[in-house]
Design a protein around this motif. Structure first.
Motif, PDB file in Angstrom:
ATOM      1  N   ARG A 174       0.821  -1.213   0.000  1.00 47.87           N
ATOM      2  CA  ARG A 174       0.000   0.000   0.000  1.00 47.87           C
ATOM      3  C   ARG A 174       0.850   1.257   0.000  1.00 47.87           C
ATOM      4  NH1 ARG A 174      -2.969  -3.376   3.081  1.00 47.87           N
ATOM      5  NH2 ARG A 174      -2.086  -2.660   5.045  1.00 47.87           N
ATOM      6  N   GLY A 175       2.019   1.176   0.642  1.00 48.58           N
ATOM      7  CA  GLY A 175       2.898   2.342   0.663  1.00 48.58           C
ATOM      8  C   GLY A 175       3.301   2.750  -0.742  1.00 48.58           C
ATOM      9  N   ALA A 176       3.661   1.745  -1.573  1.00 53.49           N
ATOM     10  CA  ALA A 176       4.058   2.032  -2.953  1.00 53.49           C
ATOM     11  C   ALA A 176       2.883   2.584  -3.747  1.00 53.49           C
ATOM     12  CB  ALA A 176       4.589   0.752  -3.602  1.00 53.49           C
TER      13      ALA A 176
ATOM     14  N   SER B 195      -7.393  -9.696  18.595  1.00 56.91           N
ATOM     15  CA  SER B 195      -7.527  -8.300  19.016  1.00 56.91           C
ATOM     16  C   SER B 195      -6.550  -7.406  18.266  1.00 56.91           C
ATOM     17  CB  SER B 195      -7.334  -8.165  20.525  1.00 56.91           C
ATOM     18  OG  SER B 195      -5.960  -8.170  20.821  1.00 56.91           O
ATOM     19  N   MET B 196      -5.418  -7.975  17.827  1.00 57.06           N
ATOM     20  CA  MET B 196      -4.475  -7.169  17.055  1.00 57.06           C
ATOM     21  C   MET B 196      -4.945  -6.984  15.614  1.00 57.06           C
ATOM     22  SD  MET B 196      -1.017  -8.838  18.549  1.00 57.06           S
ATOM     23  CE  MET B 196       0.112  -8.270  17.288  1.00 57.06           C
ATOM     24  N   LEU B 197      -5.659  -7.977  15.112  1.00 60.99           N
ATOM     25  CA  LEU B 197      -6.038  -7.934  13.702  1.00 60.99           C
ATOM     26  C   LEU B 197      -7.354  -7.215  13.452  1.00 60.99           C
ATOM     27  CD1 LEU B 197      -5.010 -11.529  12.611  1.00 60.99           C
ATOM     28  CD2 LEU B 197      -3.987  -9.397  11.857  1.00 60.99           C
TER      29      LEU B 197
ATOM     30  N   ASP C 133      -7.588   1.356   8.442  1.00 63.62           N
ATOM     31  CA  ASP C 133      -8.704   1.760   9.303  1.00 63.62           C
ATOM     32  C   ASP C 133      -9.350   3.034   8.782  1.00 63.62           C
ATOM     33  OD1 ASP C 133      -6.278   3.014   9.926  1.00 63.62           O
ATOM     34  OD2 ASP C 133      -7.162   3.809  11.753  1.00 63.62           O
ATOM     35  N   ALA C 134     -10.337   3.533   9.513  1.00 62.63           N
ATOM     36  CA  ALA C 134     -11.165   4.621   9.005  1.00 62.63           C
ATOM     37  C   ALA C 134     -10.367   5.884   8.653  1.00 62.63           C
ATOM     38  CB  ALA C 134     -12.250   4.951  10.019  1.00 62.63           C
ATOM     39  N   GLY C 135      -9.310   6.188   9.396  1.00 63.78           N
ATOM     40  CA  GLY C 135      -8.579   7.418   9.123  1.00 63.78           C
ATOM     41  C   GLY C 135      -7.383   7.223   8.202  1.00 63.78           C
ATOM     42  N   SER C 136      -7.206   6.006   7.684  1.00 63.50           N
ATOM     43  CA  SER C 136      -6.019   5.713   6.885  1.00 63.50           C
ATOM     44  C   SER C 136      -6.085   6.374   5.515  1.00 63.50           C
ATOM     45  CB  SER C 136      -5.887   4.204   6.710  1.00 63.50           C
ATOM     46  OG  SER C 136      -6.981   3.727   5.963  1.00 63.50           O
ATOM     47  N   SER C 137      -4.927   6.528   4.895  1.00 67.81           N
ATOM     48  CA  SER C 137      -4.865   7.161   3.571  1.00 67.81           C
ATOM     49  C   SER C 137      -5.705   6.396   2.553  1.00 67.81           C
ATOM     50  CB  SER C 137      -3.421   7.229   3.093  1.00 67.81           C
ATOM     51  OG  SER C 137      -2.668   8.039   3.957  1.00 67.81           O
ATOM     52  N   LEU C 138      -5.566   5.076   2.551  1.00 65.47           N
ATOM     53  CA  LEU C 138      -6.314   4.285   1.572  1.00 65.47           C
ATOM     54  C   LEU C 138      -7.814   4.481   1.766  1.00 65.47           C
ATOM     55  CD1 LEU C 138      -6.333   2.166  -0.719  1.00 65.47           C
ATOM     56  CD2 LEU C 138      -6.491   0.413   1.056  1.00 65.47           C
TER      57      LEU C 138
ATOM     58  N   LYS D 297      -3.900  -6.018   6.729  1.00 65.10           N
ATOM     59  CA  LYS D 297      -3.024  -5.806   7.885  1.00 65.10           C
ATOM     60  C   LYS D 297      -1.568  -6.067   7.528  1.00 65.10           C
ATOM     61  CE  LYS D 297      -6.413  -4.857  10.469  1.00 65.10           C
ATOM     62  NZ  LYS D 297      -6.575  -3.546  11.088  1.00 65.10           N
ATOM     63  N   ASN D 298      -1.252  -6.086   6.227  1.00 59.84           N
ATOM     64  CA  ASN D 298       0.105  -6.478   5.829  1.00 59.84           C
ATOM     65  C   ASN D 298       1.152  -5.419   6.142  1.00 59.84           C
ATOM     66  OD1 ASN D 298      -0.246  -4.560   3.880  1.00 59.84           O
ATOM     67  ND2 ASN D 298      -0.297  -5.981   2.153  1.00 59.84           N
ATOM     68  N   ASP D 299       0.737  -4.307   6.725  1.00 60.10           N
ATOM     69  CA  ASP D 299       1.735  -3.303   7.101  1.00 60.10           C
ATOM     70  C   ASP D 299       2.131  -3.436   8.571  1.00 60.10           C
ATOM     71  OD1 ASP D 299      -0.818  -2.513   7.848  1.00 60.10           O
ATOM     72  OD2 ASP D 299      -0.298  -0.382   7.827  1.00 60.10           O
ATOM     73  N   MET D 300       1.680  -4.526   9.224  1.00 58.80           N
ATOM     74  CA  MET D 300       2.101  -4.747  10.610  1.00 58.80           C
ATOM     75  C   MET D 300       3.592  -5.046  10.634  1.00 58.80           C
ATOM     76  SD  MET D 300      -0.895  -6.898  12.478  1.00 58.80           S
ATOM     77  CE  MET D 300       0.106  -7.488  13.807  1.00 58.80           C
ATOM     78  N   PRO D 301       4.295  -4.559  11.670  1.00 64.56           N
ATOM     79  CA  PRO D 301       5.732  -4.819  11.705  1.00 64.56           C
ATOM     80  C   PRO D 301       6.031  -6.314  11.842  1.00 64.56           C
ATOM     81  CG  PRO D 301       4.994  -3.616  13.663  1.00 64.56           C
ATOM     82  CD  PRO D 301       3.835  -3.704  12.753  1.00 64.56           C
ATOM     83  N   LEU D 302       7.131  -6.730  11.309  1.00 66.93           N
ATOM     84  CA  LEU D 302       7.673  -8.098  11.396  1.00 66.93           C
ATOM     85  C   LEU D 302       6.852  -9.160  10.671  1.00 66.93           C
ATOM     86  CD1 LEU D 302       8.917  -8.097  15.120  1.00 66.93           C
ATOM     87  CD2 LEU D 302      10.312  -7.904  13.034  1.00 66.93           C
ATOM     88  N   ILE D 303       5.590  -9.349  11.099  1.00 65.26           N
ATOM     89  CA  ILE D 303       4.834 -10.465  10.531  1.00 65.26           C
ATOM     90  C   ILE D 303       3.904 -10.026   9.409  1.00 65.26           C
ATOM     91  CG2 ILE D 303       4.922 -11.975  12.539  1.00 65.26           C
ATOM     92  CD1 ILE D 303       2.167 -10.840  13.304  1.00 65.26           C
ATOM     93  N   GLY D 304       3.833  -8.725   9.165  1.00 62.97           N
ATOM     94  CA  GLY D 304       2.870  -8.212   8.200  1.00 62.97           C
ATOM     95  C   GLY D 304       2.928  -8.888   6.835  1.00 62.97           C
ATOM     96  N   PHE D 305       4.143  -9.138   6.336  1.00 63.12           N
ATOM     97  CA  PHE D 305       4.279  -9.700   4.988  1.00 63.12           C
ATOM     98  C   PHE D 305       3.580 -11.046   4.850  1.00 63.12           C
ATOM     99  CE2 PHE D 305       7.539 -11.906   7.277  1.00 63.12           C
ATOM    100  CZ  PHE D 305       7.711 -13.111   6.613  1.00 63.12           C
ATOM    101  N   LEU D 306       3.463 -11.770   5.974  1.00 66.48           N
ATOM    102  CA  LEU D 306       2.820 -13.088   5.928  1.00 66.48           C
ATOM    103  C   LEU D 306       1.360 -12.990   5.505  1.00 66.48           C
ATOM    104  CD1 LEU D 306       4.218 -14.750   9.165  1.00 66.48           C
ATOM    105  CD2 LEU D 306       4.594 -15.513   6.816  1.00 66.48           C
ATOM    106  N   PHE D 307       0.732 -11.862   5.821  1.00 64.83           N
ATOM    107  CA  PHE D 307      -0.696 -11.730   5.550  1.00 64.83           C
ATOM    108  C   PHE D 307      -1.000 -11.586   4.062  1.00 64.83           C
ATOM    109  CE2 PHE D 307      -0.792  -9.863  10.049  1.00 64.83           C
ATOM    110  CZ  PHE D 307      -0.912 -11.135  10.582  1.00 64.83           C
ATOM    111  N   ASN D 308       0.037 -11.421   3.245  1.00 69.56           N
ATOM    112  CA  ASN D 308      -0.165 -11.412   1.797  1.00 69.56           C
ATOM    113  C   ASN D 308      -0.329 -12.822   1.247  1.00 69.56           C
ATOM    114  OD1 ASN D 308       0.182  -8.696   1.855  1.00 69.56           O
ATOM    115  ND2 ASN D 308       2.312  -8.746   1.190  1.00 69.56           N
ATOM    116  N   LYS D 309       0.098 -13.812   2.033  1.00 71.20           N
ATOM    117  CA  LYS D 309       0.117 -15.194   1.541  1.00 71.20           C
ATOM    118  C   LYS D 309      -1.241 -15.846   1.727  1.00 71.20           C
ATOM    119  CE  LYS D 309       4.734 -14.861   1.553  1.00 71.20           C
ATOM    120  NZ  LYS D 309       5.396 -14.439   0.324  1.00 71.20           N
TER     121      LYS D 309
END
Lengths: 375, 457
Positions: free
Chosen positions: A38-40, B249-251, A212-217, B194-206
């Motif tokens: 999403r950043g890209a 709760s994190m997701l 989330d609701a306030g996010s850029s996307l 949620k793929n922008d979460m630190p460390l494990i975020g990339f896994l959510f693309n799979k």
């Protein structure tokens, strides 16, 4: 006992899992990971669309200002024509920036100041007669911007000679010239403010990669979908055609005093929706990461196995074709070619659920701001 | 044979367990609810959800529930205070009744805010009213020490366990459908967000991660109550409970629910272990009203019979009610007839869009409705996918336009709904005047049939 049931269940479960995974591989979509970034995507939109679009808009308005100033200094028919041409060029460019009402544009509600139509002629004339007005006031939003210029440069009289006389011999000529200038200056100032704000907002925008609701996307998608539904489908076609009420209202057409332009404006708007959806560069049309790529990466499909990302393009093309096929102006067409205009509306309408439902849910954008367990 | 079974069952249910377990559960549950009320208040949600909206969507059969208007704050205040009293075990029975009533009342105000875990809380509170949860660690016991009893019958904590077990198992059963298991929907749509979460975020693309989460979720829900019951697996099961709920709760934005579930699972612990801990605390806080002797709490015979019958009826309803959807034709996920109150949690991605047109019955003049003039964004979102909302909104519109002088307003809706990543399609018959349709506890004929099939429960 319970444990045994579970232990015997496990292989069965794993078998079904294997089948499920196999099925998945059959129609596997090569998830290009960069498309998921999403950043890209945000960076592409900011750098290759939004910022160049405002630069272009600023340039067009600056030309309009030069021409207007020249016309005011010594009004004549040729300078009137030049001002009008600059107005038209800027109005067409506006169609490419109008869909960007998020971030700085939303916080100053640019659209309201630039393109609230129909213009309220009595307000325009009232302001001119009074000689003092506050264009910043929300009550004056339908007495300024492109629609007010349409009236002042074209709608005020039937011939160019007569129009010029409103700026030379008419009793209100002096005040009218000042008002014309004030409107253009206001537009320059408003767009300039947004352009400046983007130089700092850009990094905030690109860094906020959440959903989330306030996010850029979320902000960008909501603005885009809202624009398409309310300002393109309804504003340009639906309301003048009376698609929902059954009563045509040609007076609600955009560029009412320049009816030949209304279709061109709608076409420009629809083109820019397609361009933006696909993530094309504003000036060079180069294919960057956009909504289309992101949807493709998510990989939702219709019943025929066609990617929803592509379905949207197909439906947009159909809408473009039917709009292009209209031979009358929109203002007159709503009564003289009513079937065709309503068909255009229908084609535009068919894209609404695709954006508003299919795209939004594929993006996983939440528009709630309270707890929700998803059911 | 049958009789011995009955006697064994009865003996088992009446076996003594330590009352400390139920008391600790009471304390934690009360504190969580009290905190929940405070959180709701501080976030401005009372105003946003219960004061600001012009209209409210009521539950079928609960149209009579009055809306307290600005007194909703008072309602929340009473609810919060009773939760606090409940936690402390002060005027226990009274505070339990008030807490149950106020909490449930709030939930009944607007079904827009329906959450499975609120329903769960109401049900547990209902059970708690009848249980001797103030027999230990309670201010009631401090004021009247004879109330303190060290032991209570097993069925008291057992009924809470059963309730939790039903929640988990039914949530698990609901996941046994082709979308969840074979398509990894809706997690496949939700995880990449949620793929922008630190460390494990990339896994959510799979895609395989979505499958893994789906399968783990289903197996977890179906089995965890049993692993919690069994002494040897209990510690691992509890770790799974913590990991699972912290991950959700994190997701997802699901508020307090994960924490309520984690702490509620404490009821599965061995009551003797909890008792030991409580007694150790007593060494440090000598004033703690802890039951010491070997007294067992006994119900008066008549009251016991009444509670047993009440609980039996309650649990039969709990076991049967979620299956009511089988009586309705059509795809459950599409019609949602019989969807709520059935522990179907985070089960589908459903998005809709509804455009209403109101037609004057006399002149034929039509008005396109701007939903934002009537509903909040949240209400609009809920309205656009659920038939009972669509219908009730049509009636709201009819009433409104009747008042503004329209003759016999007819209400038509164009509704598109997308379900679990499939292409959106028309949801309701656009030619039906929804204002003339009645809300009923049966199938709504104006819902268009769902062409696709989702297999499973």
């Amino acid at each position: 006992m319970k444990k045994w049931i579970l232990i015997t269940m496990l292989p069965a479960i794993l078998m079904v899992a294997a089948v499920g995974c196999k099925k998945e591989n059959d129609n596997s979509n090569d998830n290009n990971n960069s498309s998921f970034d999403r950043g890209a995507m945000l960076a592409n939109y900011a750098d290759n669309y939004v910022i160049p679009a405002y630069a272009d808009m600023t340039g067009k308005l600056s030309t309009l200002k030069t021409k207007t100033d020249a016309f005011i200094a010594a009004p004549d028919e040729s300078k009137l024509a030049e001002t009008r041409a600059a107005w038209k060029a800027a109005y067409l460019t506006w169609q490419e920036t109008d869909l960007l009402e998020f971030g700085p544009e939303a916080s100053i509600s640019l659209r309201n100041y630039i393109n609230t139509y129909p213009v309220t002629v009595s307000k325009v004339n009232g302001n001119i007669a009074a000689g003092s007005y506050d264009l910043e006031q929300f009550g004056n939003k339908d007495a300024q911007g492109f629609p007010a210029l349409d009236y002042l440069l074209t709608g005020i009289a039937t011939s160019d000679a007569a129009i010029v006389s409103f700026y030379t011999t008419d009793a209100q000529a002096a005040n009218r010239k000042l008002y014309l200038q004030a409107i253009v200056n206001k537009m320059v100032a408003k767009v300039g403010a947004v352009q400046t704000a983007w130089t700092t907002y850009r990094s905030t925008f690109v860094a906020n990669t959440a959903t989330d609701a306030g996010s850029s996307l979320s902000l960008m998608t909501n603005a885009f979908v809202l624009y398409y539904e309310r300002y393109l489908r309804s504003g340009k076609i639906g309301l003048p055609a009376g698609a929902m009420t059954g009563v045509a209202a040609g007076e609600l057409t955009e560029a009412y005093y320049t009816p030949t332009l209304s279709k061109e404006l709608a076409q420009a708007a629809l083109n820019s929706v397609g361009k933006f959806y696909n993530g094309f560069g504003y000036s060079n049309n180069l294919d960057g990461i956009g909504f289309h790529d992101y949807m493709k990466a998510i990989g939702t499909k219709d019943d025929n196995g066609k990617l929803m990302a592509d379905v949207i393009n197909t439906e947009l093309d159909e809408a473009k074709n039917s709009l292009g096929g209209l031979t009358a102006t929109i203002r007159d067409g709503v009564t003289t070619q009513r079937t065709e205009v309503l068909n255009i509306y229908q084609q535009l309408q068919e894209v609404v659920p695709l954006f508003k439902v299919d795209m939004v849910s594929a993006f996983g954008i939440s528009i709630t701001y309270t707890d929700n367990d998803g059911d | 044979m049958k009789n011995t079974f009955r006697i064994h069952t009865k003996e088992y249910l009446e076996q003594p367990v330590y009352s400390a377990a139920l008391a600790v559960f009471r304390f934690i549950f009360g504190i969580m609810l009290c905190g929940g009320v405070v959180r709701f208040w501080l976030r401005g949600w009372i105003d946003e959800l219960y004061i600001q909206p012009k209209y409210f969507f009521h539950y079928y059969g609960f149209e009579w529930v009055p809306h307290p208007g600005n007194y909703t704050y008072l309602l929340f205040f009473v609810c919060g205070v009773s939760a606090f009293f409940f936690a402390l075990g002060l005027l226990y029975r009274l505070s339990a009744v008030i807490l149950f009533l106020t909490f449930t009342w709030i939930e009944l105000l607007d079904k827009t805010n329906y959450l499975n875990h609120y329903y769960f809380v109401s049900l547990v509170l209902f059970l708690m009213i009848w249980l001797p949860a103030n027999a230990n660690l309670s201010l009631d016991g401090l004021l009247k020490p004879t109330l303190l009893k060290r032991q209570i019958p097993r069925w008291t904590t057992g009924s809470i366990r059963l309730m939790l077990g039903i929640v988990y198992c039914y949530a698990g059963l609901a996941k046994l459908n082709s979308d969840w298991l074979l398509e990894a929907m809706p997690l496949r749509l939700w995880l990449p967000a949620k793929n922008d979460m630190p460390l494990i975020g990339f896994l959510f693309n799979k895609v395989w991660v979505a499958y893994g989460f789906s399968w783990f979720g289903a197996i977890y829900d179906l089995t965890v109550p049993f692993f919690l019951l069994y002494r040897k697996t209990r510690p691992y099961a509890f770790i799974a409970v913590v990991v699972f709920h912290v991950a959700t709760s994190m997701l997802f934005p699901i508020g307090m629910f994960p924490y309520i579930m984690i702490l509620s699972a404490i009821i599965f612990f061995d009551s003797a272990d909890i008792e030991t801990i409580v007694r150790k605390c007593k060494n440090y806080f000598t004033n703690l009203p802890v039951a010491m002797g070997h007294d067992m709490f006994t119900f008066a015979p008549l009251r016991r019979s009444a509670v047993v019958v009440l609980f039996a009826v309650f649990f039969v309803i709990q076991l049967v009610f979620p299956w009511r959807y089988l009586l309705m034709p059509g795809e459950l996920f599409w019609t949602e007839e019989g969807y709520r109150f059935s522990w179907r949690v985070m089960l589908m991605e459903k998005t809709g869009y509804a455009q209403y047109v109101v037609k004057d019955g006399a002149t034929g003049r039509k008005i396109a409705v701007n939903n934002n003039d009537f509903l909040t964004r949240n209400q609009e979102k809920m309205m656009a996918t659920q038939p009972d909302f669509l219908l009730q909104y049509a009636h709201i519109l009819k009433e409104h336009y009747s008042k503004t002088g329209m003759t016999d307003p007819q209400v038509y809706a164009t509704v598109y709904v997308g379900l679990n990543g499939r292409r959106s399609r028309l949801f309701a018959d656009t030619s039906v005047n929804l204002a003339a349709e009645k809300d009923a506890f049966s199938h709504n004929g104006w819902i268009l049939e769902y062409k696709d099939k989702i297999y499973g429960l």
